[in-house]
Design an enzyme around this catalytic site. Structure first.
Site, PDB file in Angstrom:
ATOM      1  N   ASP A 330       0.764  -1.197   0.003  1.00  0.00           N
ATOM      2  CA  ASP A 330       0.150   0.081   0.017  1.00  0.00           C
ATOM      3  C   ASP A 330       0.835   1.207  -0.014  1.00  0.00           C
ATOM      4  O   ASP A 330       2.018   1.320   0.465  1.00  0.00           O
ATOM      5  CB  ASP A 330      -0.679   0.097   1.201  1.00  0.00           C
ATOM      6  CG  ASP A 330      -0.126   0.148   2.433  1.00  0.00           C
ATOM      7  OD1 ASP A 330       0.766  -0.882   2.535  1.00  0.00           O
ATOM      8  OD2 ASP A 330      -0.406   0.627   3.431  1.00  0.00           O
ATOM      9  N   GLU A 331       0.016   2.329  -0.660  1.00  0.00           N
ATOM     10  CA  GLU A 331       0.705   3.611  -0.327  1.00  0.00           C
ATOM     11  C   GLU A 331       2.169   3.925  -0.668  1.00  0.00           C
ATOM     12  O   GLU A 331       3.097   4.459   0.009  1.00  0.00           O
ATOM     13  CB  GLU A 331       0.634   4.258   1.066  1.00  0.00           C
ATOM     14  CG  GLU A 331      -0.897   4.382   1.543  1.00  0.00           C
ATOM     15  CD  GLU A 331      -1.124   4.923   2.912  1.00  0.00           C
ATOM     16  OE1 GLU A 331      -1.867   5.592   2.878  1.00  0.00           O
ATOM     17  OE2 GLU A 331      -0.507   4.067   3.825  1.00  0.00           O
ATOM     18  N   ALA A 332       2.461   3.128  -1.767  1.00  0.00           N
ATOM     19  CA  ALA A 332       4.147   3.209  -2.127  1.00  0.00           C
ATOM     20  C   ALA A 332       4.475   4.555  -3.114  1.00  0.00           C
ATOM     21  O   ALA A 332       4.801   4.555  -4.042  1.00  0.00           O
ATOM     22  CB  ALA A 332       4.430   2.020  -2.961  1.00  0.00           C
TER      23      ALA A 332
END
Ligand code: ACM
Length: 519
Positions: A330-332
């Site tokens: 997530d949220e890279a």
């Protein structure tokens, strides 16, 4: 935090007052109706008058394969009743009995519970089903069964039959050990409570920017310095391999499977503090204690990255008997789109190489390698074309819409802990959605279940965990277990209201939502 404590104390006082005010002449409260169980059973058939009475003569009988479950049930029934409740072989005649029997239908997790004046019988095709039946039985006894000390009263169970089985195979909870480390004792206490609602997976978010919480022998500096500071420097700590395995065993005895998560290629600052070679410039970043997200990334072009990732996956897979290994994803935001896909194309197959099903946040579906993976939806929208396309290609989905199932979000603006980026989530919001129709193009049978994630940025102790999880965790558990046809807020809130005193008796610091008429 002081207001928090005071509001909890007032809530607890409000709950006990009506009991104190009950006239001494009032009839003893009846045993709960068969229809009062959370999560709602698939089928309930009351038999009025066919009451079973648990007495000092009652025994628990079980075949050898069910003996451990019988012993746990007897341990749970002894403190409040004060009865001996011996656990005996199924073949022994005589004595009024709670009988645990293996055989019949209902799948791996289903059971049939029958109450007659002579006997309570739980019958299931497999031990997991028997265990689920015992969770139901606890809720059919008067609430004082949850007292830690002996209560003198009639221990009656209403007659009838419950035939039950789950809607979804995956009913999960998640606990974030990275932002704040929670001790093995706290994790076990949470397992005790979630398994009462037939939650059968516990996902442990073990790594993030602020901490790395699992020992990896081939990269030992990850957990040097207590695995990193945690948010505000208040959450250091990590699990040794022995502690992790002990949690896995404890959970398994309660038919809960542990799902470990190592989050990558983002959320890796703590790993890069320990091993600067995991950055592209080789410079160690400072440890982080704030709650920013999206700033760290593994170096996608470096072979060191893949040696690290494979070592971690190999060691974690070897420790984990369950089928899933969660690799985050997530949220890279500090990883380019092309690099992200390159990374997942390489790493998703590594999970399979070590015998596990790859599992990740829904961003992993940007990679075609996610076709054989499980994606966890955590968005706040009701459309996600990338995920829907992956589903058409074979990806399975666990539903955790953040504006419904994220139980780290505040209930309302006055909630003293929790975040609110996904909105305020009162109990009715947590309950009011259908996993099979919530997201366009993501329907059964692609949906394998639901999960209630509990992030720890604002959590410090077990009371905080309990205050955010209860009563929303049972709402998500019911969406996962009960047939869609049973979903009904009025019914659920009434059952919750009746359940509240059980939490009070067990010392669980639940949130007394004003949406529920607490008894
Ligand atoms: C997430 O909440 N970043 C999965």
């Amino acid at each position: 935090m002081a207001n928090h404590v005071i509001s909890r104390a007032l809530a607890a006082a409000a709950l006990t007052l009506p009991l104190v005010a009950t006239p001494a002449t009032a009839a003893p409260p009846q045993a709960p109706a068969l229809s009062s169980v959370i999560p709602a059973p698939a089928q309930v058939t009351p038999a009025p008058g066919a009451t079973f009475r648990l007495t000092a003569l009652t025994a628990v009988k079980a075949a050898p394969a069910a003996r451990k479950i019988a012993e746990q049930l007897a341990r749970e029934l002894r403190p409040a009743t004060g009865y001996a409740l011996p656990v005996l072989p199924a073949t022994l005649p005589g004595l009024p009995t709670i009988s645990l029997q293996l055989g019949g239908t209902g799948g791996r997790e289903g059971y049939t519970l029958t109450v007659t004046p002579k006997q309570v019988t739980i019958r299931a095709a497999a031990p997991a089903g028997l265990y689920n039946g015992t969770r139901t039985l606890l809720q059919l006894l008067p609430k004082e069964i949850d007292s830690r000390t002996v209560v003198r009263r009639a221990w009656t169970i209403n007659g009838g039959t419950i035939k039950d089985l789950p809607r979804y195979a995956y009913r999960g909870a998640m606990l974030d050990l990275a932002r704040h480390f929670h001790t093995p004792a706290e994790v076990k206490a949470y397992i005790d409570e979630i398994s009462r609602f037939k939650v059968n997976y516990l996902h442990l978010h073990l790594t993030d920017d602020q901490g790395w919480r699992i020992r990896i022998d081939s990269w030992p500096r990850l957990t040097a310095g207590d695995g990193g500071p945690g948010v505000d420097g208040e959450g250091p700590g990590f699990l040794t391999k022995a502690e992790y395995s002990d949690i896995v065993r404890y959970a398994a005895a309660r038919y809960v499977t542990i799902v470990p998560e190592v989050d990558m290629p983002g959320h890796v600052n703590a790993a890069q503090v320990a091993y600067p070679e995991l950055t592209c410039d080789g410079v160690a970043p400072p440890p982080r204690t704030d709650t920013e997200v999206g700033y760290s990334s593994l170096c996608i072009s470096s072979e060191t990255t893949y040696r690290f990732v494979e070592d971690v996956i190999r060691e974690l897979a070897a420790l984990t008997p369950g089928p899933y290994l969660h690799i985050g994803g997530d949220e890279a935001h500090a990883t380019s789109e092309a690099d992200y896909v390159t990374f997942q194309n390489r790493v998703l197959p590594l999970v399979k190489k070590y015998g596990k099903t790859a599992y990740g946040w829904n961003e992993i579906t940007k990679s075609p390698a996610a076709a054989t993976a499980v994606a966890q939806f955590w968005g706040t929208t009701t459309t996600n074309p990338t995920l829907a396309a992956a589903v058409a290609n074979g990806t399975k989905v666990v539903m955790s819409p953040a504006n419904k199932a994220y139980i780290d979000q505040k209930y309302d603006p006055s909630t003293p802990i929790g975040l609110s980026w996904a909105g305020y989530i009162e109990v009715r919001d947590a309950y009011g959605w259908d996993p099979a129709t919530h997201l366009a193009g993501v329907t059964d049978p692609a949906v394998i279940g639901v999960e209630a994630p509990l992030w720890s940025e604002t959590l410090r102790d077990l009371d905080d965990i309990e205050f955010l999880a209860f009563p929303r965790l049972p709402a998500i558990a019911e969406l996962g277990w009960s047939p869609a046809a049973t979903h009904d807020w009025d019914s659920f809130s009434a059952r919750l209201g009746a359940y509240g005193p059980r939490w009070t008796l067990r010392g669980i610091d639940f949130y007394p939502s004003p949406q529920v008429d607490w008894q």
